[in-house]
Design a protein around this motif. Structure first.
Motif, PDB file in Angstrom:
ATOM      1  N   PRO A  60       0.810  -1.219   0.000  1.00  0.00           N
ATOM      2  CA  PRO A  60       0.000   0.000   0.000  1.00  0.00           C
ATOM      3  C   PRO A  60       0.844   1.271   0.000  1.00  0.00           C
ATOM      4  CG  PRO A  60       0.140  -0.868   2.219  1.00  0.00           C
ATOM      5  CD  PRO A  60       0.841  -1.858   1.334  1.00  0.00           C
ATOM      6  N   LEU A  98      -6.429   2.262   5.340  1.00  0.00           N
ATOM      7  CA  LEU A  98      -7.011   1.291   4.430  1.00  0.00           C
ATOM      8  C   LEU A  98      -8.537   1.401   4.440  1.00  0.00           C
ATOM      9  CD1 LEU A  98      -4.912  -1.920   5.205  1.00  0.00           C
ATOM     10  CD2 LEU A  98      -4.475  -0.154   3.486  1.00  0.00           C
ATOM     11  N   SER A 104      -9.056  -1.661  -0.273  1.00  0.00           N
ATOM     12  CA  SER A 104      -7.708  -2.079   0.133  1.00  0.00           C
ATOM     13  C   SER A 104      -7.758  -3.445   0.805  1.00  0.00           C
ATOM     14  CB  SER A 104      -7.101  -1.075   1.116  1.00  0.00           C
ATOM     15  OG  SER A 104      -7.294   0.249   0.734  1.00  0.00           O
ATOM     16  N   SER A 155     -11.273   5.239  -2.991  1.00  0.00           N
ATOM     17  CA  SER A 155      -9.978   5.880  -2.787  1.00  0.00           C
ATOM     18  C   SER A 155     -10.134   6.998  -1.766  1.00  0.00           C
ATOM     19  CB  SER A 155      -9.442   6.469  -4.105  1.00  0.00           C
ATOM     20  OG  SER A 155     -10.239   7.553  -4.522  1.00  0.00           O
TER      21      SER A 155
END
Length: 299
Positions: free
Chosen positions: A13, A19, A23, A232
């Motif tokens: 990552p 996260l 993720s 995101s």
């Protein structure tokens, strides 16, 4: 697998924020793929872009992985202290005539779909700062590989353009760093989201040019929000749950997003039990090649 081909996977990552569920799906997929064959699973923090990486975020990510039972083997790998290694790789590419300095700005070539290679034979403006680019016109055509989910992939490198390897601000770009690090960590299998599928041709070109091994690739379906956007930090994807109930529920939902069809009662089990079931039953064949999975509703 033999010792020489032992599975080594990784989750890598960028610490630009905590996260989120997308993720988790990527991390879980790579973790299960490694554990199902008794392989090694590593964590690499891709922090080569300090302005995007707030202090403390990497530690948050590591705590989140541990909370979901995703424990890694070996020491966490950090990109921020790899400058000399990346520079040696760039020097090798430049010596082969495969990398070149470029003074052009995005504004100058904005009418083109990809950078048109104006600086390939020399700088257009020697007075300006330069980035370093990879020459797509010298790559073997087409670039091909077998994706474990999506099947045979074929790209013409010139349709993707001359990707940046080192930026004008002297920061390293993702494509070069990830290739060098995967080789140095002896990664045998790259499991990641399908949003990175079109990055693979550049990475394959770099692997060939630097005489590095080619890992196997598995590009997982991408989790999107209810508007169809990739999850995101930019579109305000919520961080993963940090309470026991939320963690169990999201881990179960991630198994569903990976098409593993976990039994309904598993949602009430602790993460260790869920992961034991998931490792035992992991099957790439169950994965649908459909590109997207919608973010599940909150419990």
């Amino acid at each position: 697998m033999t010792q020489s081909t032992r599975y080594r996977g990784r989750f890598a990552p960028t610490p630009s924020g905590p996260l989120h569920f997308g993720s988790l799906v990527a991390a879980l997929g790579s973790y299960l793929d490694a554990r199902a064959v008794g392989g090694t699973w590593l964590v690499r923090i891709e922090d080569i872009d300090p302005p995007r990486c707030p202090p403390g975020t990497a530690s948050t990510i590591l705590r989140q992985l541990e909370a979901f039972g995703l424990h890694w083997d070996e020491t966490v790998y950090w990109q921020h202290d790899r400058d000399d290694t990346y520079q040696r790789a760039l020097d090798s590419l430049a010596a082969q005539g495969l990398a070149y300095p470029c003074s052009c700005s995005r504004k100058q070539w904005q009418e083109f779909a990809v950078y048109p290679g104006w600086c390939r034979e020399g700088l257009r403006d020697p007075q300006k700062p330069v980035a370093w680019r990879l020459r797509s016109d010298l790559a073997k055509r087409p670039i091909e590989w077998q994706d474990r989910l999506l099947g045979w992939q074929q790209f013409d490198p010139e349709t993707l353009g001359d990707v940046i390897l080192k930026r004008k601000d002297a920061l390293w770009a993702y494509q070069l760093a990830v290739v060098v690090d995967d080789a140095d960590q002896a990664i045998s299998d790259v499991v990641r989201g399908v949003d990175l599928l079109d990055n693979t041709p550049w990475q394959r070109q770099l692997q060939v040019a630097l005489a590095l091994p080619e890992p196997r690739y598995l590009h997982l379906p991408l989790v999107v929000n209810h508007e169809g956007q990739k999850l995101s930090k930019q579109n305000l994807a919520p961080a993963l749950a940090d309470d026991e109930h939320g963690i169990r529920h999201q881990l179960f939902q991630a198994l569903q997003a990976l098409d593993q069809a976990p039994p309904g009662e598993l949602v009430h089990e602790p993460v260790t039990t869920q992961l034991h079931w998931a490792v035992t039953h992991w099957s790439v064949e169950r994965l649908s090649p459909s590109a997207h999975r919608e973010l599940p509703q909150e419990p």
